[in-house]
Design a protein around this motif. Structure first.
Motif, PDB file in Angstrom:
ATOM      1  N   GLY A 138       0.839  -1.191   0.000  1.00 10.75           N
ATOM      2  CA  GLY A 138       0.000   0.000   0.000  1.00 10.75           C
ATOM      3  C   GLY A 138       0.869   1.234   0.000  1.00 10.75           C
ATOM      4  N   ARG A 139       0.263   2.357  -0.324  1.00  5.78           N
ATOM      5  CA  ARG A 139       0.989   3.632  -0.349  1.00  5.78           C
ATOM      6  C   ARG A 139       0.100   4.748   0.153  1.00  5.78           C
ATOM      7  N   TYR A 140       0.748   5.714   0.807  1.00  6.91           N
ATOM      8  CA  TYR A 140       0.078   6.931   1.247  1.00  6.91           C
ATOM      9  C   TYR A 140       0.558   8.073   0.369  1.00  6.91           C
ATOM     10  N   PHE A 141      -0.388   8.853  -0.147  1.00  3.43           N
ATOM     11  CA  PHE A 141      -0.073  10.023  -0.945  1.00  3.43           C
ATOM     12  C   PHE A 141      -0.581  11.246  -0.183  1.00  3.43           C
ATOM     13  N   PRO A 142       0.318  12.140   0.237  1.00  2.00           N
ATOM     14  CA  PRO A 142      -0.133  13.313   1.000  1.00  2.00           C
ATOM     15  C   PRO A 142      -1.031  14.219   0.174  1.00  2.00           C
ATOM     16  N   ALA A 143      -1.801  15.015   0.880  1.00  2.00           N
ATOM     17  CA  ALA A 143      -2.692  15.964   0.218  1.00  2.00           C
ATOM     18  C   ALA A 143      -1.859  16.997  -0.529  1.00  2.00           C
ATOM     19  N   ASP A 144      -2.394  17.464  -1.627  1.00  2.00           N
ATOM     20  CA  ASP A 144      -1.763  18.527  -2.420  1.00  2.00           C
ATOM     21  C   ASP A 144      -2.809  19.611  -2.617  1.00  2.00           C
ATOM     22  N   SER A 145      -2.760  20.616  -1.752  1.00  2.00           N
ATOM     23  CA  SER A 145      -3.792  21.663  -1.797  1.00  2.00           C
ATOM     24  C   SER A 145      -3.711  22.481  -3.084  1.00  2.00           C
ATOM     25  N   ALA A 146      -2.522  22.613  -3.658  1.00  2.00           N
ATOM     26  CA  ALA A 146      -2.386  23.374  -4.905  1.00  2.00           C
ATOM     27  C   ALA A 146      -3.135  22.686  -6.045  1.00  2.00           C
ATOM     28  N   ALA A 147      -3.119  21.361  -6.048  1.00  2.00           N
ATOM     29  CA  ALA A 147      -3.811  20.608  -7.094  1.00  2.00           C
ATOM     30  C   ALA A 147      -5.225  20.213  -6.666  1.00  2.00           C
TER      31      ALA A 147
END
Length: 126
Positions: free
Chosen positions: A65-74
């Motif tokens: 599994g993988r965690y992808f942090p939030a990207d507020s710009a996108a």
């Protein structure tokens, strides 16, 4: 006699990937009950296999599994992806599958919240 051998209302009607998705959802519901609204906005998905380009820290192992942090710009929220085939390849039955799915999700959520997995789910086994 024509028609399906198993009626759609019975559990045998579901495919293996549908049963895997259900396991992920049940685990997520369990963790949400423990954490409350800390997981608001989190998206959880299932993919068959990880992409062929591993992350720099994934040396010599296939990620489960993988965690992808939030990207507020996108405009992207926090996301966790569980890879179905690597998880299924490591278990022998449905009980082990549910346990491994729980461990993978708990570890990724703990990483997202910067906590120990035991704080996210007291049933976590290291």
């Amino acid at each position: 006699m024509r028609g399906p051998l198993i009626p759609p209302a019975l559990p045998g009607w579901r495919t293996r990937s549908q049963r895997f998705d259900e396991s992920v959802l049940m685990t997520l519901e369990h963790v949400e009950r423990n954490l409350g609204n800390e997981l608001d906005g989190l998206e959880v998905g299932v993919e068959e296999v990880p992409p062929s380009a591993p992350a720099p820290w994934e040396v010599g192992a296939v990620p489960l599994g993988r965690y992808f942090p939030a990207d507020s710009a996108a405009g992207l929220p926090h996301r966790i992806v569980v890879y179905r085939r690597p998880v299924v390849a490591r278990v022998e039955d449905e009980v082990e599958l549910a346990s491994l799915v729980r461990d993978v999700l708990v570890e990724q959520i703990a990483h997202m919240l910067s906590r120990n997995p035991e704080d996210v789910d007291p049933d976590y086994r290291a």
